[in-house]
Design an enzyme around this catalytic site. Structure first.
Site, mmCIF file in Angstrom:
data_model
loop_
_atom_site.group_PDB
_atom_site.id
_atom_site.type_symbol
_atom_site.label_atom_id
_atom_site.label_comp_id
_atom_site.label_asym_id
_atom_site.label_seq_id
_atom_site.Cartn_x
_atom_site.Cartn_y
_atom_site.Cartn_z
ATOM 1 N N LYS A 9 -4.123 -0.939 -5.828
ATOM 2 C CA LYS A 9 -3.600 0.429 -5.811
ATOM 3 C C LYS A 9 -2.534 0.585 -4.738
ATOM 4 O O LYS A 9 -2.601 -0.028 -3.678
ATOM 5 C CB LYS A 9 -4.761 1.397 -5.543
ATOM 6 C CG LYS A 9 -4.367 2.868 -5.512
ATOM 7 C CD LYS A 9 -5.559 3.728 -5.137
ATOM 8 C CE LYS A 9 -5.148 5.196 -5.099
ATOM 9 N NZ LYS A 9 -4.148 5.468 -4.054
ATOM 10 N N LYS A 14 -2.092 -4.153 0.181
ATOM 11 C CA LYS A 14 -1.920 -5.477 -0.401
ATOM 12 C C LYS A 14 -0.682 -6.194 0.140
ATOM 13 O O LYS A 14 -0.711 -7.415 0.333
ATOM 14 C CB LYS A 14 -1.886 -5.410 -1.918
ATOM 15 C CG LYS A 14 -0.702 -4.703 -2.495
ATOM 16 C CD LYS A 14 -0.819 -4.521 -3.995
ATOM 17 C CE LYS A 14 0.401 -3.813 -4.549
ATOM 18 N NZ LYS A 14 0.830 -2.631 -3.762
ATOM 19 N N LYS A 40 9.323 0.176 -4.350
ATOM 20 C CA LYS A 40 9.617 0.536 -2.950
ATOM 21 C C LYS A 40 10.309 -0.604 -2.221
ATOM 22 O O LYS A 40 10.943 -0.390 -1.189
ATOM 23 C CB LYS A 40 8.331 0.907 -2.204
ATOM 24 C CG LYS A 40 7.615 2.132 -2.723
ATOM 25 C CD LYS A 40 6.582 2.641 -1.730
ATOM 26 C CE LYS A 40 5.574 1.579 -1.305
ATOM 27 N NZ LYS A 40 4.750 1.077 -2.418
ATOM 28 N N ASP A 127 -1.346 0.488 -9.681
ATOM 29 C CA ASP A 127 -1.743 1.806 -10.190
ATOM 30 C C ASP A 127 -1.523 1.892 -11.703
ATOM 31 O O ASP A 127 -2.229 2.584 -12.410
ATOM 32 C CB ASP A 127 -0.926 2.915 -9.516
ATOM 33 C CG ASP A 127 -1.245 3.018 -8.033
ATOM 34 O OD1 ASP A 127 -2.121 3.805 -7.676
ATOM 35 O OD2 ASP A 127 -0.634 2.286 -7.252
#
Length: 254
Positions: A9, A14, A40, A127
């Site tokens: 998620k 991570k 990102k 996600d």
């Protein structure tokens, strides 16, 4: 060459885990490549002392196919080759499709032949598990998938979705589930919740990363824990997890 996909998620940590695993393996003498598959584009920032990379997708938008491998790959701490897939312009395009494009371009430019990595890490947002985000699981990409989770409900929900996707791909030659990585958030009954999740998918916890302010201290320095605080307990936890992966994937260490 062994390829490892790490899912989880958004915000579960991570990228921090992957960067420290990459650093730990590189310090053992392995040639490591880390590919950030999150719009990102901040997966490798701890290996680059805060310096962000030009992403594959933004380079493709600017130059079409007229760019070199050196423009989209940079060397980070301990010689880790750093790559960021990037994402589409906000509101335009599909991030999942962007991952497919980025990985195809990286392969077409001969990245694996040029750098000859022993280990490739794919750091993948978990996600959403649409077709694009499942790309690193496909035949020819990852050998095994590891899922990062905490005991928080939304994190477990996302981990279960990812594990379900892996189960659905069985028989297609896709990567199998290597195990769960527990990134502790000190929530109530955290270990029990994640062990129950593992039971549901016939897997196990392969590593436990305790909640530690040392991680935040390293991030404030724009470094991995392995580089900033190599003697810390949390650095040893990352090294232990790296050893587990090396053993499970039978990676030959120099």
């Amino acid at each position: 060459m062994k390829k490892i996909a790490v899912y989880g998620k958004g915000g579960i940590g991570k990228s921090t885990i992957v960067s420290n695993l990459a650093a730990a393996m590189a310090k053992k003498g392995l040639r490591v490549m880390q590919i950030g598959c999150d719009p990102k584009a901040d997966s490798t920032i701890g290996l680059r002392h805060g310096e962000k990379l030009p992403t594959i997708l933004e380079t493709v938008r600017k130059k079409k196919d007229q760019f070199t491998l050196e423009e989209i790959t940079k060397t980070g701490y301990a010689g880790v080759v750093c790559v960021e897939a990037g994402g589409p312009i906000p509101g335009l395009g599909c991030a999942g499709r962007g991952i497919i494009t980025a990985l195809e371009k990286l392969e077409a430019k001969g990245a694996y032949d040029r750098f000859e990595p022993d280990v490739v890490f794919y750091d993948v947002l978990g996600d959403v598990v649409c077709g694009g985000f499942s790309m690193p699981m496909r035949d020819g990409y990852a050998d095994q998938v590891f899922i990062v989770t905490s005991g928080e409900n939304m994190s477990i929900y996302a981990a279960a979705n990812i594990a379900t996707a892996i189960e659905n791909f069985q028989g297609r030659g896709y990567a199998g589930l290597g195990g769960m990585i527990l990134n502790c958030r000190n929530v109530k009954n955290e270990m029990e919740k994640v062990e129950e999740l593992c039971g549901d998918f016939h897997t196990e916890i392969v590593g436990k990363i305790a909640f530690s302010e040392t991680v935040q201290d390293a991030e404030a320095l724009h470094k991995t824990v392995i580089e900033a605080f190599p003697e810390s307990e949390i650095a040893e936890a990352y090294r232990n997890l790296a050893d587990v992966m090396i053993e499970r994937l039978q990676i030959r260490v120099p």
